[in-house]
Enzyme design. Structure first.
Site, PDB file in Angstrom:
ATOM      1  N   ASP A   1      16.870   6.623  -2.121  1.00  0.00           N
ATOM      2  CA  ASP A   1      16.932   6.600  -0.660  1.00  0.00           C
ATOM      3  C   ASP A   1      16.296   7.876  -0.114  1.00  0.00           C
ATOM      4  O   ASP A   1      16.979   8.768   0.370  1.00  0.00           O
ATOM      5  CB  ASP A   1      18.392   6.468  -0.192  1.00  0.00           C
ATOM      6  CG  ASP A   1      18.480   6.407   1.330  1.00  0.00           C
ATOM      7  OD1 ASP A   1      17.448   6.139   1.978  1.00  0.00           O
ATOM      8  OD2 ASP A   1      19.591   6.632   1.859  1.00  0.00           O
TER       9      ASP A   1
ATOM     10  N   HIS B   1      11.244   4.734   4.108  1.00  0.00           N
ATOM     11  CA  HIS B   1       9.841   5.096   4.348  1.00  0.00           C
ATOM     12  C   HIS B   1       9.369   4.227   5.504  1.00  0.00           C
ATOM     13  O   HIS B   1       8.932   3.093   5.326  1.00  0.00           O
ATOM     14  CB  HIS B   1       9.004   4.850   3.096  1.00  0.00           C
ATOM     15  CG  HIS B   1       7.575   5.289   3.255  1.00  0.00           C
ATOM     16  ND1 HIS B   1       7.154   6.568   2.984  1.00  0.00           N
ATOM     17  CD2 HIS B   1       6.475   4.628   3.689  1.00  0.00           C
ATOM     18  CE1 HIS B   1       5.858   6.673   3.236  1.00  0.00           C
ATOM     19  NE2 HIS B   1       5.423   5.501   3.669  1.00  0.00           N
TER      20      HIS B   1
ATOM     21  N   GLU C   1      10.519   1.593   1.228  1.00  0.00           N
ATOM     22  CA  GLU C   1       9.763   1.272   2.448  1.00  0.00           C
ATOM     23  C   GLU C   1      10.294  -0.035   3.044  1.00  0.00           C
ATOM     24  O   GLU C   1      10.887  -0.848   2.348  1.00  0.00           O
ATOM     25  CB  GLU C   1       8.261   1.130   2.121  1.00  0.00           C
ATOM     26  CG  GLU C   1       7.407   0.857   3.357  1.00  0.00           C
ATOM     27  CD  GLU C   1       5.910   1.127   3.151  1.00  0.00           C
ATOM     28  OE1 GLU C   1       5.507   1.485   2.032  1.00  0.00           O
ATOM     29  OE2 GLU C   1       5.164   0.965   4.133  1.00  0.00           O
TER      30      GLU C   1
ATOM     31  N   ASP D   1       3.904   1.890   7.490  1.00  0.00           N
ATOM     32  CA  ASP D   1       2.656   2.387   8.084  1.00  0.00           C
ATOM     33  C   ASP D   1       2.330   1.600   9.359  1.00  0.00           C
ATOM     34  O   ASP D   1       3.027   0.654   9.705  1.00  0.00           O
ATOM     35  CB  ASP D   1       1.500   2.303   7.065  1.00  0.00           C
ATOM     36  CG  ASP D   1       1.196   0.878   6.646  1.00  0.00           C
ATOM     37  OD1 ASP D   1       2.150   0.086   6.512  1.00  0.00           O
ATOM     38  OD2 ASP D   1       0.014   0.533   6.473  1.00  0.00           O
TER      39      ASP D   1
HETATM   40  O1  9MR Z   1       3.803  -5.102  -1.031  1.00  0.00           O
HETATM   41  C1  9MR Z   1       2.648  -4.544  -1.606  1.00  0.00           C
HETATM   42  C2  9MR Z   1       2.801  -4.521  -3.111  1.00  0.00           C
HETATM   43  O2  9MR Z   1       2.867  -5.846  -3.603  1.00  0.00           O
HETATM   44  C3  9MR Z   1       1.663  -3.756  -3.745  1.00  0.00           C
HETATM   45  O3  9MR Z   1       1.906  -3.634  -5.125  1.00  0.00           O
HETATM   46  C4  9MR Z   1       1.528  -2.376  -3.103  1.00  0.00           C
HETATM   47  C5  9MR Z   1       0.374  -1.562  -3.665  1.00  0.00           C
HETATM   48  O4  9MR Z   1      -0.836  -2.124  -3.372  1.00  0.00           O
HETATM   49  O5  9MR Z   1       1.337  -2.514  -1.705  1.00  0.00           O
HETATM   50  C6  9MR Z   1       2.416  -3.138  -1.055  1.00  0.00           C
HETATM   51  O6  9MR Z   1       2.122  -3.266   0.286  1.00  0.00           O
HETATM   52  C7  9MR Z   1       2.040  -2.088   1.067  1.00  0.00           C
HETATM   53  C8  9MR Z   1       0.683  -2.111   1.745  1.00  0.00           C
HETATM   54  O7  9MR Z   1      -0.319  -1.947   0.777  1.00  0.00           O
HETATM   55  C9  9MR Z   1       0.558  -1.079   2.848  1.00  0.00           C
HETATM   56  N1  9MR Z   1       1.659  -1.157   3.778  1.00  0.00           N
HETATM   57  C10 9MR Z   1       2.932  -1.034   3.142  1.00  0.00           C
HETATM   58  C11 9MR Z   1       3.143  -2.130   2.126  1.00  0.00           C
HETATM   59  C12 9MR Z   1       4.533  -2.070   1.517  1.00  0.00           C
HETATM   60  O8  9MR Z   1       4.713  -0.984   0.670  1.00  0.00           O
END
Ligand code: 9MR
Length: 567
Positions: free
Chosen positions: A536, A494, A545, A173
């Site tokens: 994938d 992602h 991601e 994102d």
């Molecule tokens: O890395 C984060 C993980 O530990 C959490 O469980 C998850 C859900 O809250 O979010 C991950 O971080 C994401 C973030 O919230 C938004 N940008 C992408 C991050 C990686 O997926």
């Protein structure tokens, strides 16, 4: 039973440095009574350079399969090879894809793992001369960011416009989150501090490559510039994130133009900020006194804010009940703040020598805990252990205890790895497969490098190599989890920057999150087994991601090992 040679071969797809351990794993359905033989042959001549017999892997895989292990560590001659496994009958032969043994094999990956941060830059055009085919228009100027209602106060009422350009996009994102930037920055500055000589010669081909600063520090500074602007100058508090209200669609950066907000100041963000700025004051001191002082001032002001506001946590749901617009992007919420406090105290102690910080450090628990964005205590301890000369005279026993906790944890992990089916620690415990499991693996690699630095025991280097092998293909899915490095790599991460360019290969040098049996994205997976639960597909933000806090430990591991191997 006849030796069977059917099955899948799993090994590091990038290749091996000459003196490293070299292992390939054959995943079989049933373990044969007589082990098959293997030969490593030169691609050009077919000549067998080394032969041996496969040995049973000690434990079953997490999915209950058996493995056979070919150890060809003895092959130290640089070259282009393939592995051949033979059963009893002439037709019973399995050949691997080719691989290299080469002293320079990790140079490109090491640089790419840091160059990845350049590709994540907000607010700037990426020119073809630096970004090659991935050049793109500037996205997110972030010079007109709105103060969200949750962050409003007397000096900055709701909708005040502030400016916080630059920095890196967090992940797939486009938002910028202070907490996640914290561990990322700490990890990158620390790998520089451990191997400073090595980084003097690394070139990333970024716009600042020609200046006096090592490229890794130029890249880190790009994010420091943004981070500095996340602090409210009137009180030292730090905003939790700079974000759109909801996630943008899968569009190019310059087409993602929803309003951006500064959301609530939190204690976690403020303490992480304090730690990063205090470390930056130390790391950048030789390159600019003024800059270094500015970082230290920012760190001190942040610490003071956190002293006055020791437990302001980020609770997105509550926030949305009170304020508009609703904010639904990454929360990075953390209720446990002792570890952030310890990390900040550690970096501030090293920066100021102030006994008050030492008191905070001495009263903290010291058992080993693998760092994650929510658990940063050991970032502080790693720094303290690496700067022994700055510790108080009478701290010897305290330091020994800390070192012991680290090495005991590393030793346990190492033997778990040696017993496991793939001979890597990651697959020894299904509970390690959380969202971003590949960062767990990479952080285990950092632990091994630190244990090696402290003890000089080369067994820890072998474990760090095994972790690198895991990420590059010696694992249950047979994927190299790093875009662009290996023969079976993520094609549909992602990652909005990649998804917006479907005709291009994904941007290179990025570590994807990796297997995660919780599958929170609801995408289609072919397995629920912990270390196989990976897909994938661009839809899979829970397993495929990319993220800065995953690339930073990757960068630490591959650059650290490369620095040691090339000495
Ligand atoms: O890395 C984060 C993980 O530990 C959490 O469980 C998850 C859900 O809250 O979010 C991950 O971080 C994401 C973030 O919230 C938004 N940008 C992408 C991050 C990686 O997926």
């Amino acid at each position: 039973a006849k030796p069977t040679v059917s099955g899948d071969l799993r090994f590091n797809q990038l290749g091996f440095s000459p003196l490293s351990e070299k292992i390939a794993v054959l995943v079989t359905q049933d373990s044969p009574e007589v082990s098959p033989k293997f030969a490593v042959r030169a691609v050009e001549t077919g000549e067998a350079m080394l032969t041996g017999q496969l040995k049973p892997g000690h434990e079953k895989t997490l999915s209950g399969k058996s493995t056979l292990v070919a150890d060809f560590s003895g092959l130290a001659t640089p070259g282009h090879y393939y592995l051949e496994i033979t059963g009893t009958e002439a037709a019973d032969v399995l050949r691997s894809t080719p691989f290299d043994v080469d002293q320079e094999i990790y140079q490109d990956l090491a640089a790419a793992s840091i160059k990845a941060f350049y590709y994540q830059r907000a607010s700037t055009e990426l020119k073809e001369v630096h970004a090659g085919p991935w050049h793109r228009a500037a996205g997110h100027p972030d010079d007109k960011v709105l103060i969200h209602a949750s962050a409003a106060d007397d000096t900055r009422p709701e909708n005040t416009l502030v400016s916080a350009p630059k920095g890196w996009y967090d992940a797939g994102d486009y938002n910028k989150y202070v907490v996640n930037s914290g561990i990322t920055m700490g990890t990158l500055m620390s790998v520089y501090e451990r191997y400073p000589e090595y980084f003097l010669t690394q070139s990333l081909n970024i716009p600042e490559s020609e200046n006096a600063l090592p490229d890794i520090l130029d890249e880190v500074r790009y994010n420091l510039d943004w981070l500095a602007a996340m602090q409210d100058p009137s009180d030292g508090g730090v905003y939790h994130k700079l974000t759109t209200a909801g996630f943008e669609g899968m569009v190019a950066a310059h087409e993602a133009t929803q309003p951006r907000y500064m959301v609530q100041k939190t204690t976690a963000a403020t303490l992480d900020f304090a730690a990063v700025m205090a470390q930056a004051a130390r790391v950048y001191a030789p390159y600019g006194e003024k800059e270094s002082k500015r970082y230290l001032q920012a760190a001190l002001a942040a610490w003071q804010w956190a002293e006055k506001h020791p437990a302001v946590t980020y609770r997105q749901d509550e926030l949305n009940r009170q304020f508009d617009p609703d904010v639904t992007t990454g929360a990075y919420n953390d209720e446990q703040l002792d570890d952030e406090r310890l990390w900040a105290a550690a970096e501030l102690f090293l920066a100021t020598d102030d006994a008050n910080y030492w008191k905070v450090i001495r009263s903290a628990p010291s058992e080993y805990e693998l760092p994650t964005w929510a658990s940063v205590r050991w970032l502080g301890y790693y720094s303290l252990l690496a700067h022994k000369e700055k510790l108080p005279q009478d701290s010897g026993p305290w330091r020994s205890a800390l070192e012991k906790n680290l090495t005991v944890a590393a030793r346990q992990l190492r033997s778990a790895g040696e017993r496991s089916a793939y001979r890597v620690p990651m697959v020894s415990d299904p509970d390690l497969f959380v969202w971003g499991s590949n960062a767990v693996a990479a952080n285990q690699g950092i632990l091994f490098l630190e244990a090696f630095r402290i003890t000089g025991d080369s067994g820890f280097l072998r474990s760090a190599e095994a972790t690198r092998d895991y990420l590059l293909g010696r694992n249950a899915t047979g994927f190299s989890y790093i875009t662009g490095f290996g023969h079976k790599t993520p094609q549909q991460p992602h990652h909005r920057l990649a998804a917006a360019n479907p005709d291009m290969p994904p941007l290179p040098g990025f570590l994807v999150g990796g297997p995660n049996p919780s599958q929170q994205d609801g995408c289609e997976y072919t397995s629920k087994v912990a270390d196989e639960s990976y897909t994938d597909h661009v839809c899979s933000y829970a397993s495929n991601e990319i993220a800065i806090n995953w690339n930073a430990p990757l960068a630490y591991l591959v650059n650290g090992l490369n620095a040691i191997e090339r000495q």
